[in-house]
Design a protein around this motif. Structure first.
Motif, PDB file in Angstrom:
ATOM      1  N   ASP A   1       0.817  -1.212   0.000  1.00  0.00           N
ATOM      2  CA  ASP A   1       0.000   0.000   0.000  1.00  0.00           C
ATOM      3  C   ASP A   1       0.851   1.262   0.000  1.00  0.00           C
TER       4      ASP A   1
ATOM      5  N   ALA B   1       2.093   1.860  -3.499  1.00  0.00           N
ATOM      6  CA  ALA B   1       0.997   2.304  -4.363  1.00  0.00           C
ATOM      7  C   ALA B   1       0.645   3.763  -4.105  1.00  0.00           C
ATOM      8  N   GLN B   2       0.705   4.184  -2.840  1.00  0.00           N
ATOM      9  CA  GLN B   2       0.361   5.561  -2.489  1.00  0.00           C
ATOM     10  C   GLN B   2       1.397   6.557  -2.993  1.00  0.00           C
TER      11      GLN B   2
ATOM     12  N   ASN C   1      -5.645   4.013  -6.828  1.00  0.00           N
ATOM     13  CA  ASN C   1      -4.378   4.492  -6.272  1.00  0.00           C
ATOM     14  C   ASN C   1      -3.857   5.776  -6.921  1.00  0.00           C
TER      15      ASN C   1
END
Length: 417
Positions: free
Chosen positions: A180, A183-184, A217
């Motif tokens: 995550d 992706a951020q 995203n």
């Protein structure tokens, strides 16, 4: 003071850190393609009377269609085509829109705002990070793969996160495996299907997953599609832009190099999201002055004749069939791809009772030095070698001769897998 001393005292110190800084040019590591080059030279010297079969070449083995060459000559003779092309001519952009609709069923593209020409796909990949990447931003790349977008991401102070292409996942990236936090921070996701080097093809379902993931995203998708029209055995050419919502999240790069045997012509195009296209155009305007207008006009002619690509694809399909059959006879587990001119084959573990291959590179070097067959090794995600069906052969009879020679050279050993 000598030139060498001047270079050592200040020029050597002035190189940018992105290319090695003061250590630029001092690296003694030998990279993969240099090792292949040296092995080929050594094999030719040791066996001067034996043909080296080069199946590592990543470009077409024939010239562009005679009608395209004729159109280039005609347009090059016109004085109105002599000047700067800047960001391209309407005729080429309109031909690109028509091509995407005719071949890939991509509808609704605006030639004025959603398409721009590029001097081949490579410069486009090199320029796109300048539109998005700040220090600390992330580009997500697949490995094995073509590194240019990642290289320029690093030049700009960004980071590259890699996702392996594995056989058990049909050589598609597992987007759910991306953490995550990556992706951020990610700005760009690079995909390439049909894929170099694996030959794998994407599916509609996979591209739908990509669109959803990118939207979730806030990541821009860059789909590099130079082999997209080279498909076989009933597989229809598939464009990322044909997927609902794709234009909202990304762009697609097309090139005439592979699909029209126009490698040295350096002509392609980028299509998709109008805001990305606008930003790319601004960066491009500060990098080049456009491809020669006569080349753009000849390329526009080519795009209006996709049957040329269909003939090229038929040749590659035939060669794939023959190469796959021979390799499987010899114990390999080769599977014909649905697209591209690459055949990606797992390297054997060794020769029964003899030489061991710890890597794909070990096997590739063995093939060159002992069998005078050149391939490209890939050890990023498993041990593989990439064959290319763009080997030199003058017609189908000569193709058969080359394939038979491969069978003969490899038949005197038994590989272990």
């Amino acid at each position: 003071m000598s030139i060498d001393q001047v270079q050592e005292t200040y020029i050597q110190q002035n190189f940018a850190e992105r290319i090695g800084g003061s250590n630029y040019g001092k690296d003694t590591a030998i990279y993969k393609f240099e090792k292949i080059k040296r092995a080929k030279a050594s094999a030719k010297k040791e066996f001067p009377n034996i043909e080296l079969i080069d199946m590592g070449v990543g470009e077409p083995d024939e010239m562009a269609d005679a009608a395209i060459v004729s159109r280039l000559a005609e347009e090059a003779a016109k004085p109105e085509n002599r000047g700067y092309a800047d960001n391209g001519i309407p005729e080429f952009k309109e031909a690109a829109v028509e091509y995407l609709e005719q071949v890939f069923n991509v509808t609704g593209l605006n030639a004025e705002t959603e398409v721009l020409h590029s001097i081949g796909s490579k410069p486009a990949l090199a320029m796109l990070p300048s539109c998005f990447i700040n220090p600390g931003d992330v580009t997500i790349m697949t490995v094995p793969g073509y590194p240019v977008l990642g290289t320029h991401t690093k030049y700009l102070g960004g980071e590259v996160y890699t996702v392996e292409l594995k056989k058990e996942n049909a050589f598609l990236p597992d987007l759910n495996s991306i953490p995550d936090d990556i992706a951020q921070r990610a700005k760009l996701l690079y995909l390439n299907y049909p894929n170099n080097p694996t030959g794998a093809s994407a599916t509609v379902e996979f591209f739908e997953e990509v669109v959803a993931w990118a939207r979730k995203n806030n990541v821009v998708v860059v789909h590099d599609a130079p082999y997209a029209a080279l498909t076989y055995d009933g597989m229809k050419p598939l464009s990322f832009l044909s997927i609902p919502g794709a234009k909202d999240v990304g762009v697609e790069l097309h090139s005439l190099s592979k699909s029209y045997n126009m490698t040295g012509w350096r002509i392609g195009f980028i299509a998709g999201n109008p805001l990305v296209i606008k930003a790319f155009g601004d960066v491009k305007d500060n990098n080049d002055s456009g491809q020669f207008i006569a080349i753009q006009k000849a390329a526009a002619y080519a795009l209006k004749h996709p049957e040329i690509t269909e003939r090229i694809a038929a040749k590659y399909s035939r060669r794939h069939d023959k190469l796959v059959a021979v390799l499987n006879e010899l114990g390999f587990r080769a599977e014909k791809p649905k697209g591209s001119f690459f055949l990606y084959v797992e390297a054997p573990k060794g020769i029964k009772g003899g030489h061991r291959f710890e890597t794909g590179e070990d096997f590739s070097q063995y093939l060159i030095r002992e069998k005078l067959i050149s391939t490209v090794p890939w050890d990023d995600a498993g041990h593989f070698v990439r064959f290319s069906v763009t080997f030199i052969a003058n017609g189908e009879e000569d193709e058969n001769r080359v394939i038979s020679e491969i069978r003969r050279r490899l038949s005197d050993v038994e590989f272990e897998f």
